[in-house]
Design a protein around this motif. Structure first.
Motif, PDB file in Angstrom:
ATOM      1  N   GLU A  52      -0.293  -9.167  -6.750  1.00 18.55           N
ATOM      2  CA  GLU A  52       0.151  -8.735  -5.918  1.00 18.55           C
ATOM      3  C   GLU A  52       0.252  -7.177  -6.027  1.00 18.55           C
ATOM      4  OE1 GLU A  52       4.865  -8.821  -3.818  1.00 18.55           O
ATOM      5  OE2 GLU A  52       4.271 -10.323  -5.402  1.00 18.55           O
ATOM      6  N   GLY A  53       0.085  -6.378  -5.066  1.00 24.34           N
ATOM      7  CA  GLY A  53       0.050  -4.936  -5.498  1.00 24.34           C
ATOM      8  C   GLY A  53      -1.191  -4.096  -5.712  1.00 24.34           C
ATOM      9  N   ASP A  54      -2.245  -5.239  -5.965  1.00 23.58           N
ATOM     10  CA  ASP A  54      -3.546  -4.426  -6.464  1.00 23.58           C
ATOM     11  C   ASP A  54      -4.027  -3.912  -4.988  1.00 23.58           C
ATOM     12  OD1 ASP A  54      -3.292  -5.417  -8.977  1.00 23.58           O
ATOM     13  OD2 ASP A  54      -4.904  -7.011  -8.751  1.00 23.58           O
ATOM     14  N   GLU A  55      -4.783  -2.841  -5.234  1.00 18.72           N
ATOM     15  CA  GLU A  55      -5.336  -2.015  -4.147  1.00 18.72           C
ATOM     16  C   GLU A  55      -6.955  -2.367  -4.102  1.00 18.72           C
ATOM     17  OE1 GLU A  55      -6.415   2.325  -2.367  1.00 18.72           O
ATOM     18  OE2 GLU A  55      -4.843   1.863  -4.170  1.00 18.72           O
ATOM     19  N   LEU A  56      -7.320  -3.116  -2.731  1.00 20.85           N
ATOM     20  CA  LEU A  56      -8.623  -3.675  -2.646  1.00 20.85           C
ATOM     21  C   LEU A  56      -9.716  -2.775  -1.858  1.00 20.85           C
ATOM     22  CD1 LEU A  56      -7.799  -7.497  -2.444  1.00 20.85           C
ATOM     23  CD2 LEU A  56      -8.235  -6.002  -4.406  1.00 20.85           C
ATOM     24  N   GLU A  57     -10.934  -2.673  -1.792  1.00 24.74           N
ATOM     25  CA  GLU A  57     -11.682  -1.861  -0.998  1.00 24.74           C
ATOM     26  C   GLU A  57     -13.036  -2.921  -0.806  1.00 24.74           C
ATOM     27  OE1 GLU A  57     -14.389   1.851  -0.943  1.00 24.74           O
ATOM     28  OE2 GLU A  57     -13.436   1.526  -2.778  1.00 24.74           O
ATOM     29  N   ILE A  58     -13.072  -3.160   0.557  1.00 26.68           N
ATOM     30  CA  ILE A  58     -14.313  -3.784   0.859  1.00 26.68           C
ATOM     31  C   ILE A  58     -15.489  -2.967   0.840  1.00 26.68           C
ATOM     32  CG2 ILE A  58     -15.304  -5.172   2.687  1.00 26.68           C
ATOM     33  CD1 ILE A  58     -12.392  -6.296   3.252  1.00 26.68           C
ATOM     34  N   ILE A  59     -16.562  -3.301   0.127  1.00 26.68           N
ATOM     35  CA  ILE A  59     -17.728  -2.251   0.165  1.00 26.68           C
ATOM     36  C   ILE A  59     -18.961  -2.764   1.017  1.00 26.68           C
ATOM     37  CG2 ILE A  59     -19.497  -1.254  -1.519  1.00 26.68           C
ATOM     38  CD1 ILE A  59     -17.290  -1.799  -3.586  1.00 26.68           C
TER      39      ILE A  59
END
Length: 80
Positions: A15-22
């Motif tokens: 929870e709270g992790d920042e994710l980026e879809i590449i």
């Protein structure tokens, strides 16, 4: 703290992790895994989806309305 993704006994996404879809578009077009980067932990995870080919086509068009617009334009150009 809540954890969301457990792989081999290790929590990869919390929870709270920042994710980026590449490269989502390219991955969907090539029918390969979708890389997701955890910016918080500086890790990349290959993800898969369970979308049907039609659902992928709709996403690549930018949504259902755009999908129907594109289909309509193709049909109109064929009838002209």
């Amino acid at each position: 703290m809540k954890y969301y993704l457990l792989v081999r006994g290790c929590y990869l996404i919390s929870e709270g992790d920042e994710l980026e879809i590449i490269g989502l578009r390219e991955a969907l077009e090539a029918e390969r895994s979708i890389p997701v980067k955890n910016l918080t932990k500086d890790m990349i995870y290959p993800m898969t989806h369970s979308l049907s080919p039609r659902q992928v086509e709709i996403m690549l068009c930018g949504g259902l309305i755009n999908h129907f617009k594109a289909k309509s334009q193709v049909a109109q150009s064929v009838n002209i």
